[in-house]
Design an enzyme around this catalytic site. Structure first.
Site, short mmCIF file in Angstrom:
data_model
loop_
_atom_site.label_atom_id
_atom_site.label_comp_id
_atom_site.label_asym_id
_atom_site.label_seq_id
_atom_site.Cartn_x
_atom_site.Cartn_y
_atom_site.Cartn_z
N HIS A 69 53.00 19.01 73.21
CA HIS A 69 52.82 19.13 74.38
C HIS A 69 51.37 18.48 74.58
O HIS A 69 50.32 19.01 74.14
CB HIS A 69 52.89 20.50 74.93
CG HIS A 69 52.74 20.98 76.12
ND1 HIS A 69 51.78 21.82 76.70
CD2 HIS A 69 53.21 20.44 77.29
CE1 HIS A 69 51.88 21.90 77.99
NE2 HIS A 69 52.74 21.02 78.35
N GLU A 105 49.60 20.82 71.98
CA GLU A 105 50.13 21.88 71.38
C GLU A 105 51.43 21.59 70.47
O GLU A 105 52.47 20.67 71.04
CB GLU A 105 50.77 22.91 72.47
CG GLU A 105 49.55 23.62 73.17
CD GLU A 105 49.76 24.38 74.16
OE1 GLU A 105 49.45 25.31 74.41
OE2 GLU A 105 50.66 23.94 75.11
N ASN A 124 49.55 27.31 79.04
CA ASN A 124 50.12 27.21 80.39
C ASN A 124 50.22 28.72 80.50
O ASN A 124 50.36 29.27 81.62
CB ASN A 124 51.44 26.36 80.39
CG ASN A 124 51.02 25.17 80.88
OD1 ASN A 124 50.19 24.92 81.32
ND2 ASN A 124 52.08 24.43 80.78
N SER A 180 57.05 20.81 79.21
CA SER A 180 55.93 21.91 79.52
C SER A 180 56.69 23.18 79.56
O SER A 180 56.07 24.30 79.59
CB SER A 180 55.32 21.59 81.11
OG SER A 180 54.75 20.38 81.18
N1 LIG Z 1 51.81 16.10 84.27
C1 LIG Z 1 51.57 16.86 83.44
O1 LIG Z 1 50.29 17.35 83.61
C2 LIG Z 1 52.15 17.17 82.18
C3 LIG Z 1 51.43 17.88 81.27
C4 LIG Z 1 51.98 18.19 80.06
C5 LIG Z 1 53.47 17.96 80.04
N2 LIG Z 1 54.28 17.29 81.08
C6 LIG Z 1 55.69 17.24 81.07
O2 LIG Z 1 55.58 15.64 80.76
C7 LIG Z 1 57.09 15.11 81.23
C8 LIG Z 1 56.64 13.94 82.15
O3 LIG Z 1 55.97 14.61 83.10
P1 LIG Z 1 55.07 13.28 83.99
O4 LIG Z 1 53.83 14.13 84.84
O5 LIG Z 1 54.71 12.20 83.17
O6 LIG Z 1 56.08 13.14 85.10
P2 LIG Z 1 56.42 11.58 86.02
O7 LIG Z 1 57.39 11.89 86.80
O8 LIG Z 1 55.19 11.01 86.04
O9 LIG Z 1 57.30 10.78 84.80
C9 LIG Z 1 58.76 10.95 84.48
C10 LIG Z 1 59.43 9.78 83.98
O10 LIG Z 1 60.71 10.03 83.57
C11 LIG Z 1 61.46 9.05 84.06
N3 LIG Z 1 62.63 9.31 83.78
C12 LIG Z 1 63.77 9.72 84.57
N4 LIG Z 1 64.82 9.65 83.89
C13 LIG Z 1 65.04 9.34 82.63
C14 LIG Z 1 65.67 9.03 81.54
N5 LIG Z 1 66.82 9.26 81.43
N6 LIG Z 1 65.09 8.20 80.17
C15 LIG Z 1 63.79 7.94 80.11
N7 LIG Z 1 62.98 8.38 81.61
C16 LIG Z 1 63.61 8.91 82.42
C17 LIG Z 1 61.09 8.77 85.35
O11 LIG Z 1 61.44 7.36 85.98
C18 LIG Z 1 59.68 8.90 85.24
O12 LIG Z 1 58.80 7.68 84.97
C19 LIG Z 1 57.58 16.46 81.76
O13 LIG Z 1 58.51 17.02 80.79
C20 LIG Z 1 56.62 17.37 81.94
O14 LIG Z 1 56.85 18.84 81.94
C21 LIG Z 1 53.63 16.87 82.18
#
Ligand SMILES: NC(=O)c1ccc[n+]([C@@H]2O[C@H](COP(=O)([O-])OP(=O)(O)OC[C@H]3O[C@@H](n4cnc5c(N)ncnc54)[C@H](O)[C@@H]3O)[C@@H](O)[C@H]2O)c1
Length: 287
Positions: free
Chosen positions: A141, A153, A191, A120
């Site tokens: 994204h 995106e 965002n 993000s």
């Molecule tokens: N939550 C949202 O609304 C949203 C929207 C768009 C983008 N994002 C982006 O998506 C990404 C994930 O967000 P999320 O909400 O799914 O978070 P989340 O905390 O639910 O998931 C993140 C996962 O990454 C795993 N992880 C940690 N280290 C790792 C590694 N070395 N290799 C592989 N996996 C690993 C964790 O165990 C966890 O399961 C982030 O970059 C976030 O900015 C989130």
């Protein structure tokens, strides 16, 4: 069918699981990687629940649900990503972690058509620079919840090749999403517009201006938004949101992007929103 019929996903959290489900529902084989087993088990459970809901609402047959489940394999071995036509990284929002992942993927998958991050806030150029082939690195994204939200995106970094962008566009379309293109600037398109609005709502609540319910009701019924800003903060995840604020503030140094103190304290206290059962609201079931 798109050029990509086998995709690797790194990170099986909220977003990675949703991306896996969307890709598998479009007939694409998915390999979902996490370094530990627990998040994979949670991801499998999340998928089962989501598909049970879809079947009970008549949106999917039981047979199709089983076929979809069969298209996703779960692994703690990065080697299992070999042979993926492209990879989408959706791991924790931590630059060091993501840079290591991209470095690894670059070495393991010399023929991948693109290596994408769902970040993000982290500059795609930063991730691209940890590889030897920055031309195939881009941002994809997705929006939350991935299976519901249509938008992706596509973030085009300084060195991203137009061919990789075209393949990414074709891929997003093949899984039923609409893509828009953004340059590699913190916040991209959505965002950059959304975060100042959400933070204004948090500051309003922090100042005791109104209750969370009234702030949210105001925007739902007064502006026709499907969800109020504080409920949306909870859904996004307050930890994720704080990280997005930090990167926007870091990039543009404008007060409207700074995390309000209350948000930082909520994150420090483990109140990360819906996924931890407590944010601006309490939730009975964890997402
Ligand atoms: N939550 C949202 O609304 C949203 C929207 C768009 C983008 N994002 C982006 O998506 C990404 C994930 O967000 P999320 O909400 O799914 O978070 P989340 O905390 O639910 O998931 C993140 C996962 O990454 C795993 N992880 C940690 N280290 C790792 C590694 N070395 N290799 C592989 N996996 C690993 C964790 O165990 C966890 O399961 C982030 O970059 C976030 O900015 C989130």
């Amino acid at each position: 069918m798109s050029t990509i019929d086998r995709v690797g996903i790194v990170g099986a959290g909220f977003m990675g699981s949703g991306i896996a489900e969307s890709a598998a529902s479009a007939g694409i084989d998915v390999v979902l990687y996490e370094p530990e087993l627990n998040p994979l088990t949670r991801s499998q459970e999340r998928l089962r629940q989501s598909l049970e809901r879809a079947v009970s609402r008549g949106k999917l047959t039981g047979e199709d649900a089983e076929a979809l489940i069969g298209r996703i394999s779960y692994t703690t071995a990065l080697d299992d990503l070999d042979g993926a036509h492209a990879v989408i990284e959706a791991a924790v929002e931590d630059q060091t972690v993501k840079r290591e992942i991209f470095q690894d993927l670059d070495t393991r998958l010399p023929d991948a058509l693109f290596l994408a991050s769902n970040t993000s806030s982290i500059p795609i150029s930063e991730l691209a620079s940890s590889t030897k082939r920055p031309e195939r690195v881009l941002g994809l994204h997705f929006f939350s919840p991935v299976t519901v939200m249509k938008l992706v995106e596509i973030v085009v970094a300084l060195d991203t090749d137009p061919g990789a962008v075209a393949i990414a566009e074709e891929f997003t379309q093949s899984i039923g999403k609409q893509s828009i293109r953004s340059t590699d600037r913190a916040g991209f398109i959505v965002n950059m517009l959304l975060v100042p609005y959400l933070m204004a709502a948090v500051r309003m609540y922090e100042a005791g201006f109104a209750s969370a319910e009234d702030i949210d009701t105001g925007m739902r019924l007064g502006c026709g938004h499907p969800m109020g800003p504080l409920a949306l903060c909870d859904l996004i995840g307050l930890d994720v949101l704080c990280a997005v604020c930090d990167s926007l503030y870091d990039e543009f140094k404008q007060a409207e992007y700074a995390s309000p103190p209350m948000l930082k304290r909520m994150v420090a206290s483990g109140r990360h929103g819906k996924k931890t059962g407590y944010g601006f609201y309490r939730y009975e079931q964890h997402a």
